[in-house]
Design an enzyme around this catalytic site. Structure first.
Site: not given
Lengths: 445, 445
Positions: B18, B20, B84, B175, B328
């Site tokens: 993503g 990050g 993971v 939104e 974000a």
């Protein structure tokens, strides 16, 4: 006389929103009829470009358009999202999932689906390419195979993961094989660290002695040469005898061979959708070997002048020759013809039998490579490719996505990129790519 | 000293692609490290625009970009499509589905998923909006509801089908509600024959006393006004107490109410992905109520200076105030910071603690309607909308889809059209829209 009716009371029901049904509906924008279009999907799909979804160039919505949007201005036309289960031609009724609908004229345009020639067990292993879901599944398979190869240490398994077998050398098979070869040799080059994607092998299997059998023989040669330049191995005269999750078995004459491959894609056979059999049972219409309905010269069904069949579902005997091929232009012309036929009949006028105007055939192999058969002229190479692009953009205008698709194509042409190479829908159980699995809960990792 | 190592031998493992993880990977393009990015998906998703997929404006691929494509030029970086399962911080290993991987530094960026506050049974009825599949499911639900209403004769059921309840008044909920109202009032107007889509009701439920709680109160008022101008009913101070397939029950203070609605959409709560709990168990790190990992000032985990957590998964105490929000820009800055931190440490240099530079927040409500909070300046209306568009296009540049998305937006702006309103994937069993079902075999009808 039943034809003389008050304005707008003649109800035309069109089953199927593909090229045939849609062109019929568009041509029936006339005050003397009311029209109902029934489809299980809420969108028209521009199927000739579906292979580009399967290979990650464009998104499903780029080659689809909502039926309600296309027909929104046809105020005499209703769109119904439903499924036709049965029909009664005597009482002029069709049975839907939730209701029964009366018609005055019926146009069946439900097309074809894949045909595995009695080997339906191959369906899950070697997906075909008819619906958006098919294309997304194929896309997932192709890109998952590269991903699995990147993580595979056993060289034999890795080679099998990088071997793509396309079954069927018609236009769809040729387009798919060419697009996968371009993916491997250009788009994905440099994206991986453990594998060299240019070592991927794409094998195109065709049972007849040449690819693109409906085209002129010299174009088949050109297409084969172009495919081979892209690195595709073309195997003609080869029959597929078995497909497993790890191999494809073929027979060439007396020889048999097993190709280790984890990705087999089906572009071989089609059979008529279920409505063909329903029509045969209810009207006594004759079906051909593929289950298509053999129609009258005006595309109606024998004994029922108010039931028409158009598009891939129809077998129209072509002036004593082979039936018309299952391609978009045939469906479009048949749809428009039937619409005209109905309107003429309502006006007590006659119309000459349907005659297909063949403006040519084309198939694309890769960037700058296509073959075009205009009848009076046959050619291949960059000019054919531009003509192919032009023709497809021209027809996409109908479906209001032209601008986006043009941009996308231009962008991809300049960058040789394919932005739509997403592997999605993995949690969908049996449809999941075999090598990569994911559960919804942990999809963020 | 373990920090002094030969060039390129320090292995940084990043879990999650993503904002990050991706910004960490981009900032680690440096010869002193080798990087492995692990994600279950082969693409980065531009989540801030996911609501546009859910409401049919853009396609998933328009707001996604293949991770291998983004990181292709980072020759020191590998992408691994895997999941993971566990980690061992003592031996510095992570356990993947098929293998075990050693790391020198570990960056966990696995984000958050939906949280139904103990009512997991709502998950199937009221889908959230985190993945591409979520968005496609939501899109199918919304457009299927209009289709079902068109075919419904019972007026009460029809009204319930045309009632959309959005739970959660944060940016995503606002939104979504605005976009659905625009769909009903503009895009779909004229497409149907039996229903008037402008009669559709969109209800936004927020538990606190105002929408957009993280924004300045005056912007919450502006947002509410703008939503109401679009026809959205805003219910603040209302808690959802039950959701069924046909209704949403809410409580406002002492009053309770049942809203008949067939389409409930979840934009309320998030909880940390599973890796938060794994980290807590293996490292003893503390989690907050949402399961996020409370990190050190340098975003590392207590006692393990080689394990970092960034993005939505991290709870970074913000100068004694509330933790940084899960947006974000926070994830991007955290990712870049941690990359820098690792490179500095390898060079035996120090780096000041992480400090978030807040460049403001924005939320879009509809065409020409947005709210922008720059801290020193707050405004709403067309200018805010243009700033919102500009900022999102600016960040999309990173993901190479800018041109296409800009075209798509321009096109939609001019035509008020939404070409991506496909109902797909209906054969996916339990995920199928309730009102419309389809089987793969007859998908052509």
């Amino acid at each position: 006389m039943p034809q003389v009716q008050s304005q707008g009371s003649h109800h035309v029901v069109i089953v199927g929103g593909g090229f045939g049904g849609l062109y019929a509906a568009k041509s029936l924008r006339h005050p003397s009829v009311k029209v109902t279009v029934i489809d299980k999907r809420n969108f028209h799909l521009f199927q000739p470009l579906l292979y580009q979804v399967a290979t990650g160039t464009v998104s499903p919505a780029d080659i689809s358009s909502p039926l309600r949007g296309i027909l929104g201005r046809n105020r005499n036309t209703k769109v119904l999202l439903d499924e036709v289960l049965d029909l009664d031609p005597k009482s002029k009724k069709i049975v839907l999932k939730g209701s029964v609908l009366s018609y005055d004229s019926l146009i069946m345009a439900t097309g074809v689906s894949h045909h595995y020639f009695g080997n339906d067990q191959w369906q899950d292993i070697a997906p075909g390419l008819k619906t958006v879901e098919d294309a997304l599944q194929m896309r997932g398979r192709i890109f998952s195979a590269f991903e699995a190869a990147e993580g595979e240490t056993d060289p034999e398994r890795r080679k099998a993961l990088l071997t793509f077998v396309v079954v069927g050398g018609g236009p769809t098979g040729v387009e798919l094989a060419g697009a996968i070869a371009e993916l491997a040799n250009q788009t994905l080059k440099g994206d991986f660290r453990n594998i060299d994607t240019t070592e991927a092998e794409v094998i195109l299997i065709e049972g007849l002695d040449r690819v693109l059998p409906p085209f002129a023989p010299e174009l088949s040669v050109d297409a084969k040469d172009a495919l081979e330049r892209l690195g595709v191995t073309v195997r003609t005269g080869a029959m597929v005898t078995d497909i497993t999750e790890e191999s494809v078995a073929i027979r060439c004459g007396e020889d048999t061979e097993v190709i280790p491959s984890h990705t087999a894609l089906w572009a071989a056979g089609v059979k008529a959708s279920r409505m063909g059999a329903v029509l045969a049972e209810r009207t006594g219409a004759e079906l051909d070997r593929s289950g298509r309905v053999i129609v009258n010269p005006d595309l109606s069904v024998p004994d029922y002048e108010d039931i028409f069949v158009v598009g891939d579902l129809a077998n129209f005997p072509h002036q004593g020759e082979r039936p018309l091929p299952g391609v978009a232009p045939v469906a479009m012309q048949e749809g428009s013809y039937v619409a005209k036929r109905i309107l003429k009949r309502l006006a007590n006028e006659t119309l000459a039998p349907f005659k297909y105007v063949d403006r040519g055939s084309m198939a694309v192999i890769g960037q700058n490579e296509a073959v075009v058969d205009l009848g009076f002229m046959k050619f291949s190479g960059p000019l054919a490719w531009f003509l192919w692009i032009f023709a497809h953009i021209y027809y996409l205008i109908e479906f209001d996505n032209k601008l986006v698709v043009m941009t996308q194509w231009a962008w991809n042409y300049v960058t040789r990129n394919r932005g739509a190479r997403l592997i999605t829908g993995q949690e969908v159980g049996s449809q999941a790519p075999r090598e990569v699995t994911a559960s919804k809960e942990s999809a963020k990792v």
